[in-house]
Every structure is written in structure tokens, then in C-alpha cells.
Design an enzyme around this catalytic site. Structure first.
Site, PDB file in Angstrom:
ATOM      1  CG  ASP A  24      -2.069   0.948   1.100  1.00  0.00           C
ATOM      2  OD1 ASP A  24      -2.291   1.478  -0.005  1.00  0.00           O
ATOM      3  OD2 ASP A  24      -2.758   1.173   2.107  1.00  0.00           O
ATOM      4  CG  HIS A  41       0.691   2.152  -9.542  1.00  0.00           C
ATOM      5  ND1 HIS A  41       0.322   1.587  -8.341  1.00  0.00           N
ATOM      6  CD2 HIS A  41      -0.353   2.957  -9.915  1.00  0.00           C
ATOM      7  CE1 HIS A  41      -0.882   2.020  -7.997  1.00  0.00           C
ATOM      8  NE2 HIS A  41      -1.307   2.843  -8.937  1.00  0.00           N
ATOM      9  CG  LEU A 135      10.342 -16.843  -3.115  1.00  0.00           C
ATOM     10  CD1 LEU A 135       9.931 -16.945  -1.650  1.00  0.00           C
ATOM     11  CD2 LEU A 135      10.917 -15.451  -3.401  1.00  0.00           C
ATOM     12  CB  SER A 194      -7.838  -4.383   2.608  1.00  0.00           C
ATOM     13  OG  SER A 194      -7.747  -3.172   3.320  1.00  0.00           O
TER      14      SER A 194
END
Length: 251
Positions: A24, A41, A135, A194
Site C-alpha cells: 500500500d 506504481h 521461492l 482489506s
């Protein structure tokens, strides 16, 4: 399928097996610099690269990033269009890097509103990295925790289940193949989850920071993990029931 997190007892001071992050603050990061939101972004993608690299080096097994929620379709159309284009470019530019580092990519969520081109690129990226055993990087896009639970329940209904149990529902969730997150991080100063991984976060340790996502770096990640190590993960037990090395002194 991994067992529910509350059934496990951590072995000791190890890195979280699974970290989930709400990234966020991209728009606010840009606004503070008198830049358009899209610039935030773009910078946020740089932060993604750094955190993926750090998690791999720190021995984290699973990293799940909340990139675009079911509610984010409400944002201005130009921003949504930019995010979809950024997703496409990232798939083009990053998959080879991920593959070369033995990282597996998975994308979570509904794809009904994605373009055919984006869906094809996602499929291609997942297939290319499917054999990697390092990963596991999961990107939640057009994802919502409530959607996840509902689609799992509907799967059981279609299968003719006589009743819905926790174990049966867990098997139908989009991340049934991964351990539940040990550590949840949210940047940007907000303190809520959220609609992200609602089922899976039941016993996660929550960590909130005022840092905006583009400013979240390896040092910030290590600080979050350090906070995680200070938690006493009892899963319903008492402190006295834990091995001594897992107990934390409390005021």
C-alpha cells in the site's frame, strides 16, 4: 495440502515460512513528490524486485503479494488500464529473471475480467516456472478473500458434498498448496487486512508500518521479521505449554 497453521508449533528462530504483503502507498508516494499516481506504481515494481530477492536470500519459502483486489476495479479507469498494462510488461520483463533464480510464479484470483492476452501471458509464465523449487512468488490479482471462500464453497456444492467442513473447504481455497502465512505485512500506515486471504490469515502475525510501499526495502523487511521473532505464537496454548526457547518475556 499443508495443515492449518494453528496445528503447527514453530521450531525456533527461523525465517517465516510464508510472508504475505499488502503493498500500500504507491499513489501517496507519487503525490508527495508531485508526480502522477502511475509513477508510484512504477517505483513500487522496483520494491517488489528488492523484496523478492531479499526473501529468497533470507530463506523464506513463500511470498504472496496483494497487487490488485476485486475492489480496485472501482479506481479511475485510466489507473486500472495502466495497472493492467504494467502487469503485462512485468510478465514480459521479469519472468526470465524469476526463472533464472529458480523462483516459481503463481497468480491468484479470478481472471474473468482480464484480457485474453493477459490470461495467456499468466498461463505462459506459470508454466515456464512450474518446475522451479525455490521461492514461490504468488501475485494476488483480482483477488478477494470473500471471493476465495465463496468459490471454495461452490466447488464443494458442485462436488455434491453433504456438509462443509474446515478441512474440505481448505482444500478448495486458491492457496491450498501453500502453508498459511506466518507473517502478514501491510505498508502505508493503514491497519486492516482489506479482504486479503481472510481464511489463511487467521493465525498470522500482523505487522503494520507507515512506510509507503516504494520505500519498503530489505532493511524494512528484516525489521518486520525481527518483530515477528519477538512474538509468542501459542495457537491457543498457554506460554507454559511452549518449549522454553519459544517463550517470550512479557511485562
Amino acid at each position: 495440502m499443508f495443515p492449518a497453521s494453528w496445528k503447527d508449533t514453530p521450531e525456533g528462530r527461523e525465517p517465516p515460512r510464508h510472508i504475505a504483503i499488502i503493498m500500500d502507498g504507491n499513489g501517496r508516494w507519487a503525490k508527495k513528490r508531485f508526480l502522477p499516481r502511475v509513477a508510484g506504481h512504477k517505483r513500487g515494481l522496483d520494491a517488489v524486485r528488492e523484496i523478492v530477492k531479499a526473501c529468497k536470500e533470507l530463506g523464506v519459502g513463500y511470498l504472496t503479494l496483494f497487487a490488485f483486489s476485486t475492489e480496485n476495479w472501482r479506481r479511475p479507469q485510466e489507473e486500472v488500464s495502466f495497472l493492467m498494462e504494467l502487469f503485462l510488461r512485468a510478465l514480459d520483463n521479469e519472468v526470465e529473471r524469476l526463472h533464472g533464480n529458480n523462483i516459481r510464479l503463481k497468480v491468484l484470483g479470478s481472471r474473468e475480467r482480464f484480457s485474453a492476452e493477459l490470461c495467456e501471458r499468466i498461463d505462459r509464465a506459470e508454466q515456464k516456472t512450474a518446475g522451479n523449487d525455490g521461492l514461490v512468488l504468488s501475485i494476488a490479482a483480482d483477488y478477494g478473500g470473500r471471493w476465495d471462500i465463496v468459490q471454495a464453497a461452490n466447488q464443494l456444492v458442485r462436488q455434491g458434498a453433504a456438509e462443509i467442513t474446515e478441512e474440505a473447504l481448505s482444500r478448495q481455497l486458491t492457496m491450498s498448496w501453500a502453508p498459511e502465512p506466518d507473517l502478514f505485512i501491510r505498508t502505508g500506515g493503514e491497519q486492516r487486512i482489506s479482504n486479503f486471504l481472510l481464511w489463511q490469515l487467521a493465525y498470522s502475525e500482523l505487522y503494520f508500518t507507515d512506510l509507503l510501499w516504494p520505500d519498503f526495502d530489505r532493511a524494512a523487511l528484516e525489521q518486520a521479521i525481527s518483530s515477528y521473532w519477538q512474538r509468542e505464537r501459542r495457537f491457543g496454548r498457554t506460554s507454559e505449554q511452549l518449549p522454553e526457547h519459544l517463550r517470550r518475556d512479557r511485562p
